[in-house]
Design an enzyme around this catalytic site. Structure first.
Site, mmCIF file in Angstrom:
data_model
loop_
_atom_site.group_PDB
_atom_site.id
_atom_site.type_symbol
_atom_site.label_atom_id
_atom_site.label_comp_id
_atom_site.label_asym_id
_atom_site.label_seq_id
_atom_site.Cartn_x
_atom_site.Cartn_y
_atom_site.Cartn_z
ATOM 1 N N LEU A 590 0.770 -1.349 0.639
ATOM 2 C CA LEU A 590 0.333 -0.194 -0.073
ATOM 3 C C LEU A 590 0.639 1.424 0.051
ATOM 4 C CD1 LEU A 590 -2.281 -1.484 2.693
ATOM 5 C CD2 LEU A 590 -2.294 -1.543 0.343
ATOM 6 N N GLY A 591 1.650 1.302 0.139
ATOM 7 C CA GLY A 591 2.542 1.805 0.458
ATOM 8 C C GLY A 591 4.797 2.087 0.891
ATOM 9 N N ALA A 592 5.197 2.723 0.236
ATOM 10 C CA ALA A 592 6.028 2.153 1.008
ATOM 11 C C ALA A 592 7.253 3.784 0.976
ATOM 12 C CB ALA A 592 6.983 1.588 -0.511
ATOM 13 N N GLY A 593 8.891 3.315 1.986
ATOM 14 C CA GLY A 593 9.440 4.856 2.286
ATOM 15 C C GLY A 593 10.780 4.359 1.838
ATOM 16 N N ALA A 594 12.275 4.834 2.245
ATOM 17 C CA ALA A 594 13.075 3.973 2.113
ATOM 18 C C ALA A 594 13.773 3.353 2.806
ATOM 19 C CB ALA A 594 14.178 5.480 2.718
ATOM 20 N N LYS A 597 7.791 -0.821 4.769
ATOM 21 C CA LYS A 597 6.699 -0.620 3.803
ATOM 22 C C LYS A 597 5.779 -0.579 4.468
ATOM 23 C CE LYS A 597 8.236 -4.955 1.996
ATOM 24 N NZ LYS A 597 8.087 -6.267 0.792
ATOM 25 N N VAL A 598 4.251 -0.789 3.933
ATOM 26 C CA VAL A 598 3.039 -1.270 4.491
ATOM 27 C C VAL A 598 1.678 -1.580 3.417
ATOM 28 C CG1 VAL A 598 0.823 0.087 5.333
ATOM 29 C CG2 VAL A 598 2.657 1.009 5.827
ATOM 30 N N LYS A 619 2.793 -3.261 9.013
ATOM 31 C CA LYS A 619 3.416 -2.469 8.596
ATOM 32 C C LYS A 619 5.036 -3.373 9.467
ATOM 33 C CE LYS A 619 3.969 1.909 9.714
ATOM 34 N NZ LYS A 619 3.733 3.395 10.425
ATOM 35 N N ASP A 782 3.809 15.991 12.946
ATOM 36 C CA ASP A 782 3.901 16.064 11.691
ATOM 37 C C ASP A 782 2.333 16.356 11.533
ATOM 38 O OD1 ASP A 782 5.055 14.506 9.418
ATOM 39 O OD2 ASP A 782 3.895 16.012 9.188
#
Length: 975
Positions: A590-594, A597-598, A619, A782
């Site tokens: 569903l989503g990824a960062g550095a 991910k989820v 996550k 944030d």
């Protein structure tokens, strides 16, 4: 008497054959001797007029003419049996048949007394609408001649505006001269009868301001391009403060033109007219100027465009270089280390669908409908970057390319080597091709090229320069051979290479030096130094790699102004959160960062009912994550377990910490993040709010399709569609899933239209979630729409993506110091003093409100984060009211943006204010998107409270007593 009057009129006619006289008026059979007569209540009114010729009456009201009758001879009679105050006025008699005698008139003013009405006023004249600068007569007609002190005042008892100039006429009323917008008010006429003040009915005066400017006229494009046979449609947007204006077109086209107008009123002081010019099939002869013209009483305004009709599609490319390089054309030569910008202007029709540079550097492109400017920035160029740079562009019907040949000036490098006892070779690299000159001198000298040594020098031009190698792009290699003559003395030979860029030299001592291996040692030392520098650089880059830091902070204790924050790694982890890995089925990302991910997942047996299945979000870390990221994920897990359950945060459901990588199981929010949701719904929302009629005609353009594609942003966390109507965050039997899966996806709340109540609910739910975090001594740090998720029932939940967002590539996070921060969402004390408090979260919440009521626009639009931005924030600059924000909501925003943190409202206060806007009901009663399926309503189950999965920490009684929150006025975190 009746027989006497014709005789009298005959005598008067014969006597006036030479000169006519003024007509004679009789009131109730008596000749009127004065200018006024009085009709008492209950008596009749009879006015007769006669003269030397045919006469007629002029009455105050046209309807009074029906009471007229013609008598024998030149007589005209007005007879009213029971006159009312309405018949008060001046009656004028004039000759009707002879134009040369029209100036001979007689008049009488009649008072029809009415004890209940001192003034007679027409109901149609009570609302006065006139233009600025006009005169207006208020018809305040006195019915009693004994009335005195006729005047004018406001209905509220105050005097008229000091600048108002008026004149009182007893027989006509009150004449107000030169009406002004400041006169807009309610007025009454006053008079005194026997010392008692009497007033008329209320006159409401509305003065329309005189227009001082012509209408606003705007055409979207400066130029339109069409191929022969294509349709052209030009929209002209105009508006004016009132209805008194028109829109016309001026064009030279030969084809048939149709014009359509769409009129819309935007409040009391604005009328919008959208005029649409259409040519169904353009021709070459239609090329020319087209103007849209708006005209009102203040003047004329116009907007112009140009229509270019071409025979076929085209793409034209032109190089764009800075002036000093423009003369070089497509072959560009620059110095090493300089910046270079390659620009291409593209004219194309139809518009290009793809463009790219044949180079690894990222391009930037700005475009209109058919004119584009593509630029490639090359900073501090080095030799490896020279070569051919090609720009490609294509449309559906054409394509084109243009190439730049970039060569770099390079300073020559000279190297001398000893071939044998009598021969030296000098090799040089550079661009343009270097020239080589040899020098020799006696002794050991650093250089022979110069008079500073005081020694004789010899030039040897006979040693020619020979080109050895030339690459298409790169340095040219040249070589020169020098023969050393025999000598009994030590001798220094110098090779000097030069070109347009610079000079380089190298020397060689013919006699062997006593210091052996000096050059070798120097070379080894140089290599070692370069290696050490490279090692330091790699270490620095490693330290600069992005590290995940959980934004949420928990306060442990307070002593005066010193605050202690809990180290999340020291928080306890409750083993009751553990969930078996084999009962977790992972799905799509569903989503990824550095580093994280989820993913979407299905949990079997999560909760009290061990047979249920539940869609969840998981996550996890990526394979390239470091130990710091693994520790941060565990910290996030501990913080979520510490906070507990709340309906407006993304709640923890479980975790897998043994036998593999750490997995954090949370609620699944199918509608994705609030920011993307608002942007997806913006168009239909605007159409609904503006009540545009075309929305029903073109509903297919706006309604959500069941199988529409949702786009997943790299920084949006969880955002997806689902082919199942799975109950959001509630246990469900598999059979129920299959049954509900046959339902139309359009029943999902994600496809419902968005309205103002939804925006207010999102605002309230986020405020309640942040109020809960504050009560748990938690600072978010944030707060933004991208960190708020929506369930399929449109319940807003606060989260922190952390590992699942790539902040290195997210423009919302700006480099400040050694960190990337969401500067546009941060409070001034956080930006300048690195101080984070609940009050700084309130500031960020104000920015989030702005995002919600602007339907997902970026805050501080078109404003770069630079020194000017920081100065404006420090000085108290506040954004203007969003397009769809209520005044009360904008007031809350400004309260949140108070420069003094202690003056900002608490989240509890904000929740109360927004709740009042929603009608003061409890939020649970306000939610119309209830978490139930249509089948449950049919079966009578909708009234049952859905079971909620209580996390283990709530059942374990870890919190036996609610502690007093530590968050008071100022809780600071110092960086």
């Amino acid at each position: 008497m009746q027989s006497f009057l014709p005789l009298l009129m005959g005598i008067m006619a014969s006597a006036s054959s030479v000169e006519w006289r003024h007509p004679v008026i009789w009131f109730n059979s008596k000749v009127v001797q004065s200018s006024e007569v009085v009709v008492k209540p209950g008596t009749s009114l009879e006015l007769k007029c006669g003269g030397d010729g045919p006469v007629n009456w002029q009455t105050r009201l046209p309807k009074h003419k029906r009471y007229m009758s013609r008598s024998p001879g030149n007589l005209r009679t007005i007879r009213v049996a029971r006159p009312t105050a309405e018949f008060t006025g001046t009656y004028k008699c004039f000759y009707s048949a002879w134009a040369q005698h029209r100036h001979l008139t007689s008049s009488v003013h009649v008072y029809v007394k009415d004890p209940n009405r001192v003034f007679w006023t027409s109901s149609t004249s009570l609302r006065v609408v006139r233009k600025e600068g006009e005169d207006y007569l208020l018809p305040c007609l006195l019915t009693d001649p004994e009335a005195t002190d006729l005047g004018l005042r406001m209905d509220n008892g105050t005097t008229v505006p000091p600048e108002m100039n008026y004149t009182v006429y007893r027989h006509r009323g009150i004449l107000i001269r030169s009406l002004q917008p400041s006169f807009n008010a309610d007025y009454v006429c006053t008079a005194k009868v026997k010392g008692v003040e009497k007033t008329s009915k209320t006159f409401s005066i509305n003065v329309i301001q005189k227009l001082r400017f012509p209408p606003y006229v705007f055409l979207e494009m400066d130029e339109y391009v069409r191929i022969v046979g294509e349709e052209l449609q030009i929209r002209c947007m105009t508006h004016n403060p009132n209805f008194n204006y028109n829109v016309t077109w001026n064009y030279t086209t030969k084809s048939r033109v149709t014009i359509e107008e769409r009129v819309r009123s935007s409040g009391e002081n604005r009328l919008d007219i959208q005029s649409i010019l259409t040519i169904s099939a353009v021709d070459l002869a239609d090329t020319g100027n087209i103007s849209c013209i708006g005209t009102n009483e203040a003047g004329v305004n116009s907007s112009n465009t140009y229509l270019l009709v071409v025979e076929k599609p085209y793409i034209r490319l032109w190089p764009q270089l800075i002036p000093k390089l423009a003369s070089q054309g497509l072959s560009v030569e620059v110095n090493e280390g300089e910046d270079l910008e390659l620009g291409v202007m593209v004219e194309a029709y139809p518009q290009i669908t793809d463009h790219r540079w044949h180079t690894p550097t990222s391009p930037s492109t700005s475009m209109q409908e058919h004119i584009y400017h593509a630029r490639l920035q090359l900073k501090r160029m080095n030799a490896q970057e020279q070569g051919q740079y090609t720009f490609y562009a294509k449309s559906n019907l054409a394509n084109g390319s243009i190439s730049f040949h970039v060569k770099m000036y390079q300073k020559p490098i000279a190297v001398v080597r000893w071939e044998n006892i009598t021969t030296l070779t000098c090799t040089s690299f550079g661009y343009p091709a270097p020239q080589i000159i040899w020098y020799q001198c006696s002794g050991i000298r650093p250089t022979c090229n110069g008079n500073n040594t005081g020694l004789p020098k010899q030039n040897h031009p006979q040693a020619l320069t020979v080109e050895v190698q030339r690459e298409e792009y790169g340095a040219v290699e040249v070589e020169s051979v020098f023969t050393v003559g025999l000598s009994n003395h030590r001798m220094t030979v110098e090779c000097v290479a030069f070109n347009l860029v610079g000079v380089s030299s190298d020397t060689f001592t013919v006699e062997v030096s006593d210091k052996l291996f000096t050059s070798t040692l120097i070379g080894a030392a140089g290599v070692l130094a370069i290696f050490l520098l490279l090692l330091v650089f790699l270490l620095y880059k490693y330290k600069q790699k992005p590290r995940f830091e959980i934004r949420w902070k928990i306060i442990e204790a307070r002593e005066g102004n010193n605050y202690t924050f809990i180290d999340p790694t020291q928080l306890p982890y409750n083993e009751k959160w553990e969930f078996p890995r084999d009962k977790l089925k992972l799905g799509k990302v569903l989503g990824a960062g550095a580093f994280g991910k989820v993913v979407e997942a299905t949990a079997f047996g999560l909760g009290e009912d061990k047979d249920n299945t539940l869609r969840v979000a998981v996550k996890m870390l990526k394979a390239n994550a470091h130990s710091d990221e693994r520790e941060a994920l565990m910290s996030e897990l501990k913080i979520l377990s510490h906070l507990g359950h709340h309906q407006n945060i993304v709640n923890l459901l479980g975790a897998c910490t043994y036998g593999g990588p750490v997995l954090v199981i949370t609620e699944y929010c199918s509608l994705g993040d609030l920011l993307n949701f608002l942007r997806q719904k913006a168009e239909t929302f605007v159409n609904l709010v503006m009540n545009i009629p075309e929305i029903m005609e073109n509903s297919n353009d706006y309604k959500n399709i069941c199988n529409q594609k949702w786009y997943i942003r790299s920084d949006s966390g969880i955002s997806s569609t689902s082919s199942s109507t799975y109950l959001e965050m509630r246990p469900s039997q598999q059979s129920h899933i299959e049954a509900s899966g046959r339902k139309s996806l359009c029943e999902d709340n994600g496809d419902w239209p968005l309205d103002i109540d939804d925006l207010l609910r999102f605002s309230l739910q986020v405020a309640q979630g942040l109020d809960f975090l504050a009560s748990r001594n938690c600072i978010h740090r944030d707060v933004a729409a991208r960190n708020v998720l929506l369930t399929d029932k449109r319940v807003a939940k606060i989260c922190d993506f952390g590992l699942a967002r790539d902040i290195m590539n997210d423009s919302n996070y700006v480099v400040k110091g050694n960190a990337r921060l969401p500067v546009k969402w941060m409070a001034p004390e956080s930006i300048f003093d690195c101080v984070y408090t609940v009050q700084s979260d309130v500031w960020s919440y104000g920015i989030l409100l702005w995002e919600i009521f602007s339907l997902g626009k970026s805050p501080y639009p078109s404003m770069a984060v630079d020194s000017r931005f920081y100065k404006m924030v420090k000085r108290g600059y506040q954004m203007s009211q969003p397009d769809f924000a209520l005044p009360e909501i904008y007031m809350i925003m400004k309260m949140c943006w108070n420069l003094e943190p202690t003056e900002r409202p608490t989240f509890s206060m904000i929740s109360q204010m927004i709740n009042r806007l929603l009608g003061g009901q409890d939020e649970q009663e306000k939610l119309i998107y209830r978490n139930v399926q249509p089948e449950q309503v049919a079966e009578g189950e909708a009234c049952d409270e859905p079971k909620r999965y209580d996390p283990p920490c709530e059942r374990s009684c870890d919190h036996e007593e609610e502690e007093e929150p530590l968050m008071k006025t100022n809780n600071y975190q110092f960086c």
